[in-house]
Write an enzyme that holds these catalytic residues in place. Structure first.
Site, PDB file in Angstrom:
ATOM      1  N   GLU A   1      88.523  56.367  99.251  1.00 32.39           N
ATOM      2  CA  GLU A   1      89.486  56.366  98.158  1.00 32.39           C
ATOM      3  C   GLU A   1      90.856  56.925  98.528  1.00 32.39           C
ATOM      4  O   GLU A   1      91.866  56.492  97.985  1.00 32.39           O
ATOM      5  CB  GLU A   1      88.924  57.173  96.971  1.00 32.39           C
ATOM      6  CG  GLU A   1      87.769  56.518  96.252  1.00 32.39           C
ATOM      7  CD  GLU A   1      88.172  55.224  95.577  1.00 32.39           C
ATOM      8  OE1 GLU A   1      89.213  55.185  94.886  1.00 32.39           O
ATOM      9  OE2 GLU A   1      87.457  54.224  95.760  1.00 32.39           O
TER      10      GLU A   1
ATOM     11  N   SER B   1      47.461  69.130  44.838  1.00 28.19           N
ATOM     12  CA  SER B   1      47.021  70.516  44.601  1.00 28.19           C
ATOM     13  C   SER B   1      47.560  71.506  45.621  1.00 28.19           C
ATOM     14  O   SER B   1      47.392  72.720  45.435  1.00 28.19           O
ATOM     15  CB  SER B   1      45.495  70.576  44.603  1.00 28.19           C
ATOM     16  OG  SER B   1      44.977  69.844  43.515  1.00 28.19           O
TER      17      SER B   1
END
Length: 823
Positions: free
Chosen positions: A102, A452
């Site tokens: 690069e 319940s």
């Protein structure tokens, strides 16, 4: 002579021509320079200033969620995955590979490379394009941080300017570190660490030369030079050493071919996919492909290695070794295998809430911090517990009567929450079974009717807190509503007559619960408000009040039995029972304990919000009542070896919902089973109780046997279970040992004869289309006859001090057999 003059004139003309051309070029160059200078000045005039010292804070960094022991659960990121690491962690070969391909003069220039710019301009003029890049590593960093990726000369001018600024304030190593953390490297991976994990499933520090070169080669064209491409898996292809990758299915198929479904089953059996991926594949929500080494990436790798050799970064021997090294793709995972997304989704939700409420972030700021801020989030999950729940939810034997609905979803569905009641930390949570994907419907946080299971919280807890005791006598006899209708009815269509509070809860009496609820205050309206008040203090947020909906609300006594407009969530019900387990102190459930920045600074410290609901003594007595439910009553299927359990079952009308909520000295948990679209279950709450026991037995495996802690101020007294008074010599088989808060025990002795008229039990019959059993009228006639004989009044009770009215020696139609299993 004339010839010589002609030659002299020609030479002067040529000389003048050369000077003229040179002058022209000089003028043109100056004009171009002035023009270019003007353009550059105009661009820079409108260029925003930067602060290079703040560049570290501008990096988007994926966040990570860990379990309570530091094991990774999930990587949290937005469109790309990034994990920021220091340059000391990155191999020198990786740094050199990027520099070689690069920016080979990286350590020589000051942000801009004039030689490279000239070469790029000449190339672009020749090709009449903007194809040749001249950006240095510093310029690329500037572009990644401050600019867009558009190919314009304006942007080029800006990134050159920013590059020069970065070089003024940062060292070369700092620039290279930032660059290697920001460069996009394909497949959603940003930065070298993310690439190492994505392509090789390893830490960046573990990369060898060959792998460094292949990663550095991606930058030129991430789509073209990604280390792998994908191919369809052929029928009959070997699945050994295969690497799988998954994509959303953009063209959802009507049905999955049989050969594909068989392939998915083979993948599941080999452990290549988990049950959640299996479900998504069979529904056509995702597709699976195999990852194969990309030849273009290998060619690019050789170019990088050649450049490294040319620049002296590696030796010939290293080059040869790297060139011949067999690249092996190993796809990294972004979440723990076999773990559903339900828990992680709630961790993220709670982190966002805390960032907004505790840190004052806006919603957008909170979201950016979570998905891009590099947080390390430490959740409350116990991975072992979570996997136990996931495993049992996968087992169809735990869910008899299973089927697939029209959408392909397995029914009945289920949810479970396990929490540490002492601190509110949720240890495991599953919001569905055999369903894959993320952000899916979570049944643990969406309300269902509790049946319940709400009774201990709505009626028994406030009754005990208001001064009644476990020995308070309630007459389980016919009860009528305000319109004169017989209501409610016990599930077995039988009555128990005068019964202690313990007996009523053990057999889950509806009539006894409603009568108890009516006694909570001076009027029925106030009694309902009392129930609602206690439920709200216990963290139940789904109660509908008349001010919110005048026609359909929960301001009635059906609430005491679980008849609610919306229902209750598993998570809130678990935490409510957790308050009883935690000596009457409620802890709001939490899913993470702290969130740290990438630097290790604590950003959030999440502590549960606590609220005292009742005294430790009241909580202990209710706990003891619920122990009887498990030891002798409807919750017997929830027992686990060598560990006490307190809890309550819950079954709604037509067996649409089945619950068990309970706890041990270690953990509180709740299981719910039911279909998404209400449909009768093959069995009632015994299925939930059995599943709870199966899971909690594994959770408690290896834990020391332990009893519930008893607070100070608790005494035991022998009482008569018929009168609720101190036992006398006449009480015989009715003598029971009962627990009391000191000072609330009965003071007088029982004087009853304890005669109980023998009555043949009336069995429950199947109902007809009108909801009445064939013997319903006969049963009601027996009740009316029993009442006409003056056996009892409507609300006969004996108070906690044993000073009852003495009625109720005879009992209405009843059944003394064991409580039916599964209720």
């Amino acid at each position: 002579m004339s010839t010589d003059n002609s030659n002299k004139k020609l030479k002067k003309k040529r000389k003048f021509g050369a000077k003229s051309i040179l002058s022209t070029f000089i003028v043109l160059f100056l004009l171009l320079g002035v023009t270019a200078g003007g353009i550059i000045f105009a661009v820079l005039k409108n260029t925003s200033p930067i602060d290079p010292s703040n560049i570290q804070n501008m990096l988007d960094d994926s966040s990570f969620i860990y379990d309570k022991d530091g094991n990774l659960i999930e990587k949290v990121h937005s469109d790309s995955f990034r994990s920021v690491v220091s340059i000391e962690t990155m191999p020198k070969d990786l740094q050199n590979a990027f520099i070689a391909i690069e920016d080979e003069r990286f350590y020589k220039h000051h942000g801009v490379d004039p030689k490279r710019i000239i070469g790029a301009v000449i190339y672009d003029l020749k090709t009449m394009s903007k194809a040749q890049g001249a950006s240095t590593i510093t310029q690329q960093l500037a572009k990644n941080i401050y600019l867009t990726h558009e190919k314009t000369y304006t942007r080029k001018i800006k990134d050159m300017y920013y590059a020069l600024e970065l070089e003024r304030y940062l060292t070369k190593d700092q620039i290279l570190e930032m660059y290697l953390n920001t460069i996009y490297l394909g497949r959603g991976a940003t930065g070298a660490q993310a690439a190492a994990q994505t392509y090789f499933s390893k830490d960046v520090s573990e990369l060898n030369v060959a792998e460094c070169a292949i990663i550095a080669g991606i930058t030129k064209n991430p789509s073209r030079y990604s280390p792998f491409t994908t191919e369809k898996i052929a029928s009959g292809e070997s699945l050994d050493n295969i690497q799988l990758i998954f994509y959303p299915n953009s063209t959802k198929a009507e049905s999955i071919p049989a050969e594909e479904s068989a392939l998915f089953s083979q993948m599941l059996s080999k452990g290549l996919i988990d049950k959640f991926q299996y479900d998504q594949l069979n529904k056509g929500e995702i597709v699976v492909r195999k990852a194969v080494l990309n030849p273009s990436s290998v060619e690019r790798q050789l170019t990088v290695l050649g450049k490294m050799l040319e620049l002296g970064f590696i030796s010939q021997e290293q080059y040869d070794e790297a060139k011949s090294y067999p690249i092996e793709i190993k796809i990294g995972s972004k979440s723990a295998s076999g773990i559903s997304s339900y828990f992680g989704d709630l961790v993220k939700k709670q982190v966002l809430q805390e960032l907004i409420t505790e840190k004052g972030f806006s919603e957008d700021e909170a979201r950016d911090t979570l998905y891009k801020g590099g947080l390390r989030i430490y959740s409350t999950m116990d991975m072992n517990m979570q996997k136990i729940v996931e495993k049992e939810f996968e087992n169809p034997a735990n869910f008899p009567g299973s089927f697939k609905d029209s959408s392909g979803t397995v029914q009945p569905q289920a949810s479970m929450v396990i929490m540490d009641p002492k601190n509110g930390e949720v240890r495991a949570l599953v919001g569905g079974r055999m369903i894959g994907g993320t952000k899916i419907f979570n049944r643990a946080i969406n309300p269902r009717q509790p049946g319940s299971a709400i009774k201990p919280l709505a009626a028994y807890l406030p009754a005990l807190d208001k001064g009644m005791t476990a020995a308070t006598i309630i007459d389980d006899s016919p009860h009528y509503d305000d319109k004169g209708n017989l209501w409610p009815r016990n599930y077995d269509r039988k009555y128990g007559g005068p019964s202690t509070m313990r007996a009523l809860l053990t057999r889950s009496s509806n009539v006894g619960t409603v009568k108890l609820a009516e006694m909570l205050s001076t009027s029925k309206a106030q009694s309902v408000k009392t129930m609602i008040s206690y439920l709200e203090k216990l963290g139940i947020s789904t109660i509908v009040k008349s001010k919110d909906n005048p026609s359909i609300n929960d301001e009635n006594f059906s609430l005491s039995m679980g008849g609610m407009s919306k229902g209750v969530t598993n998570l809130e019900l678990t935490a409510a029972y957790g308050a009883i387990a935690n000596s009457g102190v409620h802890n709001e459930p939490i899913f993470f304990t702290r969130a740290e920045t990438a630097n290790g600074d604590v950003l959030l410290e999440n502590k549960p919000k606590t609220r005292k609901v009742v005294s430790a003594q009241v909580a202990f007595i209710l706990q003891d009542l619920m122990k009887s439910v498990v030891e002798d009553g409807t919750g017997s299927r929830a027992k686990i070896a060598n560990m006490p359990v307190a809890g309550k079952t819950g079954t709604t009308s037509n067996n649409y919902d089945a619950w068990f909520v309970g706890y041990t000295p270690y953990y509180v948990g709740a299981t719910w089973i039911g279909s998404d679209l209400p449909r009768e279950l093959s069995t009632g709450s015994k299925m939930s109780a059995m599943l709870w026991s199966k899971i909690m037995s594994q959770v408690h495996s290896g834990l020391p046997a332990k009893q519930f802690d008893q607070p100070d101020g608790i005494i035991k007294v022998s009482i008569c279970s018929v009168s609720g008074k101190l036992a006398s010599s006449n009480c015989g088989g009715h003598v029971k040992s009962e627990v009391f808060a000191s000072g609330t025990e009965p003071k007088s002795y029982c004087s009853l004869s304890h005669y109980v008229a023998p009555v043949e039990p009336v069995e429950e019959q199947p109902t007809d289309a009108n909801g009445l059993s064939p013997n319903e009228a006969e049963w009601e006639n027996q009740v009316e006859e029993w009442l006409d004989n003056g056996n009892t009044d409507n609300n006969s009770t004996t108070n906690n001090n044993g000073n009852g009215n003495g009625k109720g020696n005879n009992k209405p139609p009843q059944d003394n057999s064991a409580v039916p299993e599964g209720y």
